[in-house]
Design an enzyme around this catalytic site. Structure first.
Site, mmCIF file in Angstrom:
data_model
loop_
_atom_site.group_PDB
_atom_site.id
_atom_site.type_symbol
_atom_site.label_atom_id
_atom_site.label_comp_id
_atom_site.label_asym_id
_atom_site.label_seq_id
_atom_site.Cartn_x
_atom_site.Cartn_y
_atom_site.Cartn_z
ATOM 1 C CD GLU A 423 -2.843 -1.022 2.185
ATOM 2 O OE1 GLU A 423 -2.917 -0.558 3.274
ATOM 3 O OE2 GLU A 423 -3.559 -1.989 2.744
ATOM 4 N N GLY A 424 2.208 1.460 -1.040
ATOM 5 C CA GLY A 424 2.933 2.090 -0.724
ATOM 6 C C GLY A 424 4.012 2.099 -0.057
#
Length: 639
Positions: A423-424
């Site tokens: 997620e990043g």
């Protein structure tokens, strides 16, 4: 029309796509945004927000049910050995309503708050990280959240009841040659009558192997009647033309149902499009504003487990006539785990309650929680391995085979490692948060450093910037953090809050100086920006820890112990902050760039001699050319 192929995208175009996907305006206050601007708005987080009595009742009732299920029906060791979550375990989760924790009761869900959803994920993830990932991917970034935020009433009525009880969802954005640079997205959605036709390949589709419904990001080509752009769709996973070509395997999360999904001439009704054409990235980023909180919630859960094992083991294990916890070298690690677990839970709970109240814009807070949680969670797991020594490196099955407690410390370390990428990645989160942190500066002075702007535009920007900085800069000189009695109601923690106030102003001054010095080159100073963000993360965590400790004291819930943990954390954090400030201006960034240039230019290949490379053959990035699959479909939906 034909599907577009993978494009070569310039750096400027990539930035423009990312910028267009951002939420451009700030309609609500943001504690973290103000912190980066040198304004310590304690009033935005203190007194600590609290959930309603009804939310607590429903949340605690579900947590009790989920705990009983996890203790009796989840075999984490089996999931690790088999690399799969058993069908009966997933069936039990469905019966509990765990798939619909965040879905409104009118659609068959439980309607839990963000606070209790995160606590449920931490609990489930402690029983098996693979289960935590399954539930999080389904609800935090899968189909339910974007539908909740952007779906039509018809879409909600059609899909949410399924997603609340029976259907598992997945989020498909990444491609073999597209990671955090969505401008290069190649999967196409070509309009054809009342449908769109999807072609392309998606990589690392968590839940994709078992999913019933997918949210897919694809590029619609611009044409007459079609704005085009990256667009979000709800897609039935069993649609003709969808093939799960591979179930990926990883160093950790061995029960993760993550795959490679190919779309070939897949027809999707226009009614399944979420939002307008071109809004896909904005939908994805908005979904992640709160969706990112699930990951640090599970990291906080990991910290709790690490603390429990560290306490039990270091009290039982003796060296040189004393329990190892009594030796300072080990005790410091235990203190770090305890203090950091307290702070991380404080960050997650505070950001989650703020999300529930919807009074503040938490896009920076959620991103900081993800960044900080993943980094500190990994450090806690790594320190536990060190505390356990050789047993920390040994598998739980091996420990059990020779008669010792089967503690899966090495598994926890492997499982935690992905959180710094999920997620990043940490590096991307640094850039994302830095962009938001300097937004106020760019909004008033951005045209001054934009090479495409005219002299007239630059003149207007200069006048606008002059007014802003004339008001803002003087406020960075002095503040309440310099007064000895400020925040006195926090007792021994008041000094830490005064430190946060003073340091937030110092952080803002450092950012302003850097922008003045580097101007348009600021975005290339990623080392500097990363340290700025890390300082902000520490200050946010210190604030959350102090506010939580005081809240617990006022409510009579372990207040004295909470203050001690908050004090320990803040003292540890202050040391890290001072080191980061030193490294803002004393570092090897320039030299590192020269070394990297030499590495890429082949000047150090002699240093690689003397070893063999055990890697197999094949391209660095697999071919993702759209077309009919040549592989078997390994999709395996749960019955």
């Amino acid at each position: 029309m034909t599907a577009p192929s993978i494009r070569n995208v310039s750096e400027r175009e990539a930035r423009q796509v990312a910028e267009a996907a951002r939420e451009q305006d700030w309609h609500k206050p943001s504690f973290a945004k103000e912190l980066f601007l040198g304004r310590f708005r304690l009033d935005l987080i203190h007194p600590h927000p609290t959930p309603s009595v009804d939310d607590v009742r429903r949340g605690e009732k579900f947590l009790a049910t989920l705990r009983a299920f996890c203790e009796t029906q989840v075999d984490g060791a089996r999931i690790e050995r088999d690399g799969r979550i058993p069908d009966e375990t997933v069936r039990g989760l469905k019966e509990l309503g765990a798939l619909g924790m965040k879905i409104d009761p009118k659609y068959g869900g439980l309607g839990l708050t963000q606070v209790y959803y995160n606590r449920a994920l931490a609990l489930a993830g402690s029983a098996s990280p693979a289960i935590g990932a399954l539930l999080s991917a389904h609800q935090s970034i899968g189909v339910p959240q974007p539908l909740k935020l952007f779906g039509t009433q018809e879409q909600k009525e059609t899909f949410l009841p399924r997603l609340a009880r029976t259907d598992i969802s997945a989020f498909l954005l990444t491609e073999p040659d597209v990671g955090s640079d969505p401008a290069r997205l190649a999967t196409a959605a070509v309009p054809d009558g009342d449908d769109y036709v999807l072609d392309g390949v998606k990589l690392w589709t968590t839940n994709g192997v078992v999913a019933d419904l997918l949210v897919v990001m694809a590029r619609v080509p611009a044409s007459e009647g079609h704005k085009g752009g990256i667009t979000a769709f709800v897609v039935e996973a069993d649609s003709p033309g969808i093939t799960v070509e591979n179930r990926n395997a990883f160093m950790g999360l061995r029960g993760l149902e993550n795959g490679v999904t190919r779309f070939h001439q897949v027809r999707v009704p226009a009614a399944n499009r979420i939002g307008p054409e071109g809004a896909g990235l904005k939908i994805a980023l908005t979904t992640l504003n709160t969706g990112r909180l699930s990951l640090p919630a599970m990291c906080a859960g990991t910290g709790k487990w690490c603390l429990k094992i560290a306490r039990e083991w270091s009290g039982a294990r003796e060296q040189w006539g004393r329990p190892i916890a009594k030796h300072e070298a080990v005790g410091a690690k235990i203190s770090f785990i305890a203090a950091t677990t307290f702070a991380l839970e404080a960050v997650v709970d505070l950001a989650s309650q703020m999300a529930d109240e919807n009074r503040n814009d938490i896009r920076i807070e959620a991103a900081l929680a993800k960044l900080y949680g993943s980094e500190m969670g990994w450090q806690m797991a790594d320190e536990l391995v060190q505390i356990r020594g050789g047993r920390g490196f040994e598998t739980a099955d091996s420990l059990a085979a020779r008669g010792e407690r089967a503690v899966p410390t090495e598994q926890m370390l492997r499982d935690m490692r992905i959180n710094r990428i999920f997620e990043g990645s940490t590096e991307i989160m640094h850039l994302l948060i830095a962009r938001e942190a300097v937004d106020a500066h760019l909004s008033v002075a951005g045209d001054l450093i934009d090479p495409d702007k005219t002299l007239a535009d630059k003149g207007k920007a200069a006048a606008k910037a002059g007014g802003f900085y004339a008001r803002w800069l003087p406020k960075l000189v002095a503040g309440p953090g310099q007064l000895p009695n400020t925040y006195a109601e926090f007792g021994e923690l008041a000094g830490h809050l005064r430190y946060v106030e003073r340091t937030s102003r110092k952080l803002a001054r450092s950012t302003f100086y850097a922008m003045s010095r580097w101007q348009g080159k600021m975005e290339t100073k990623q080392g500097f920006l990363g340290r700025i963000v890390d300082i902000g993360a520490e200050l946010f965590a210190m604030s959350a820890a102090c506010v939580r400790a005081e809240h617990l004291r006022l409510t009579g819930n372990h207040g004295q112990e909470a203050h001690q943990l908050a004090d320990a954390f803040c003292r540890q954090a202050r040391i890290r902050v001072e080191e980061l400030f030193h490294r803002l201006w004393t570092n090897t960034d320039e030299l590192d760039r020269k070394v990297v240039s030499g590495v890429l230019g082949g000047r150090y290949t002699w240093l690689e001699e003397g070893v063999v490379d055990p890697s197999g053959d094949g391209p660095w990035i697999a071919d993702a050319t759209p077309g009919r699959t040549t592989k078997d479909n390994v999709r395996r939906p749960f019955p």
